[in-house]
Design an enzyme around this catalytic site. Structure first.
Site, PDB file in Angstrom:
ATOM      1  N   ARG A  26       0.847  -1.199   0.000  1.00 54.23           N
ATOM      2  CA  ARG A  26       0.000   0.000   0.000  1.00 54.23           C
ATOM      3  C   ARG A  26       0.877   1.242   0.000  1.00 54.23           C
ATOM      4  NH1 ARG A  26      -1.815   2.878   4.449  1.00 54.23           N
ATOM      5  NH2 ARG A  26      -1.190   1.149   5.814  1.00 54.23           N
ATOM      6  N   CYS A  27       0.652   2.127  -0.956  1.00 55.20           N
ATOM      7  CA  CYS A  27       1.399   3.377  -1.065  1.00 55.20           C
ATOM      8  C   CYS A  27       0.444   4.539  -0.825  1.00 55.20           C
ATOM      9  CB  CYS A  27       2.061   3.478  -2.439  1.00 55.20           C
ATOM     10  SG  CYS A  27       3.136   4.909  -2.634  1.00 55.20           S
ATOM     11  N   ALA A  28       0.964   5.762  -0.910  1.00 58.22           N
ATOM     12  CA  ALA A  28       0.140   6.945  -0.701  1.00 58.22           C
ATOM     13  C   ALA A  28      -0.905   7.109  -1.787  1.00 58.22           C
ATOM     14  CB  ALA A  28       1.029   8.186  -0.651  1.00 58.22           C
ATOM     15  N   THR A  29      -0.604   6.618  -2.973  1.00 57.01           N
ATOM     16  CA  THR A  29      -1.494   6.861  -4.102  1.00 57.01           C
ATOM     17  C   THR A  29      -2.069   5.601  -4.729  1.00 57.01           C
ATOM     18  OG1 THR A  29       0.401   6.839  -5.607  1.00 57.01           O
ATOM     19  CG2 THR A  29      -0.282   8.974  -4.732  1.00 57.01           C
ATOM     20  N   ARG A  30      -1.569   4.434  -4.349  1.00 57.74           N
ATOM     21  CA  ARG A  30      -1.957   3.228  -5.088  1.00 57.74           C
ATOM     22  C   ARG A  30      -1.708   1.959  -4.284  1.00 57.74           C
ATOM     23  NH1 ARG A  30       3.013   4.677  -8.952  1.00 57.74           N
ATOM     24  NH2 ARG A  30       2.780   6.575  -7.751  1.00 57.74           N
TER      25      ARG A  30
END
Length: 306
Positions: A26-30
């Site tokens: 899990r990333c900040a955008t995707r």
């Protein structure tokens, strides 16, 4: 069952089922998925999923840009699939592009700019009385500005080595190739959230628009190690306020780019974006003008969750 839970179940099926997921990050955008068998994935069904804004397949990963809150959707995905035990950082990395970031050249450029400005007969008239840029205080205007968050070369998003950012899938903005690890606020506003991995912050401009500051590319996988956050949620900030420190050497040694991305993430209210300048700049210099649509009857929603 909620809409988000239904979308999570449908996405799980489109990815080939729980057993086909080798890892998810899990990333900040995707969300980034590594699949055991990519042939089992239904790309059309993934792109048509109600929670998915876009799909990029790159370096063996399925990168899914999630609408209205990556963290919330990830939690729903975990709840319906039980894949938390499989969640781990992917080993895929974006190669660090060689860039000429000569400190001497940058220093001489800044000295030349200062000298020419100081000799101008109009210099005193152009200089503000305070080192802190004035905020947009009038309710009659929605115009606000973004500023350089670090010393270095300002470039358009199209030059960022990340397809989601360079295609402006998340939103409009710019990036900086920093020559220093000091990261300052790119706006006059408020801190809304700090991501748990410390690689990104969400801020609100004085005209109400939400902005994300993303430090480095794929740095979510570094679990916060290169970053030290200097602000807290709720703090008021200006372009002279230090947001964070980024260890550039540590990021480079991990094989990742150190680009600092400043991006507008409030599509419902974004009324206009115009980049004013690029090239070498010091932190705190005005880079882009931003206009916001008047707020609707609904409160501002959190486009991305930390």
């Amino acid at each position: 069952m909620g809409t988000s839970s239904t979308a999570a179940k449908q996405l799980l099926q489109a990815l080939g089922g729980r057993d086909n997921i080798a890892s998810v990050t899990r990333c900040a955008t995707r969300l980034r998925f590594v699949l055991k068998n990519e042939a089992l994935a239904d790309k059309q069904a993934i792109e048509q999923n109600a929670a998915v804004r876009g799909l990029i397949t790159d370096a063996g990963q399925f990168q899914l840009l999630i609408k209205n809150g990556c963290t919330d959707f990830y939690q729903n995905l975990v709840a319906v699939s039980g894949i938390l035990g499989n969640a781990k950082a992917s080993s895929a990395r974006v190669p660090l592009l060689p860039r000429a970031r000569g400190g001497l050249f940058w220093f001489l450029h800044r000295v030349k700019t200062w000298w020419l400005g100081a000799r101008s007969p109009q210099a005193q008239k152009r200089r503000p009385t305070s080192s802190v840029p004035a905020a947009s205080t009038s309710a009659a205007t929605d115009l606000d500005y973004l500023y350089t968050p670090a010393d270095g070369a300002v470039v358009p998003l199209s030059e960022v080595a990340d397809q989601v950012f360079s295609a402006e899938t998340v939103g409009q903005g710019f990036a900086v190739h920093p020559v220093s690890g000091h990261v300052f606020a790119p706006l006059i506003g408020t801190v809304l959230s700090v991501f748990s991995s410390k690689h990104a912050l969400r801020l609100r401009m004085s005209n109400g628009l939400e902005v994300m500051v993303h430090m480095g590319l794929d740095t979510v996988e570094l679990a916060g190690t290169p970053f030290s956050i200097a602000v807290e949620v709720g703090d008021s900030v200006t372009p002279t306020r230090l947001l964070a420190e980024m260890d550039l050497s540590q990021v480079k040694n991990s094989g990742r780019a150190t680009d600092i991305v400043v991006i507008l993430i409030d599509p419902d209210r974004r009324g206009g974006y115009r980049q004013i300048t690029s090239g070498l700049h010091q932190h705190g210099e005005r880079i882009a003008g931003v206009r916001a649509h008047p707020p609707s009857a609904h409160p501002l929603r959190n486009v991305w969750s930390a």
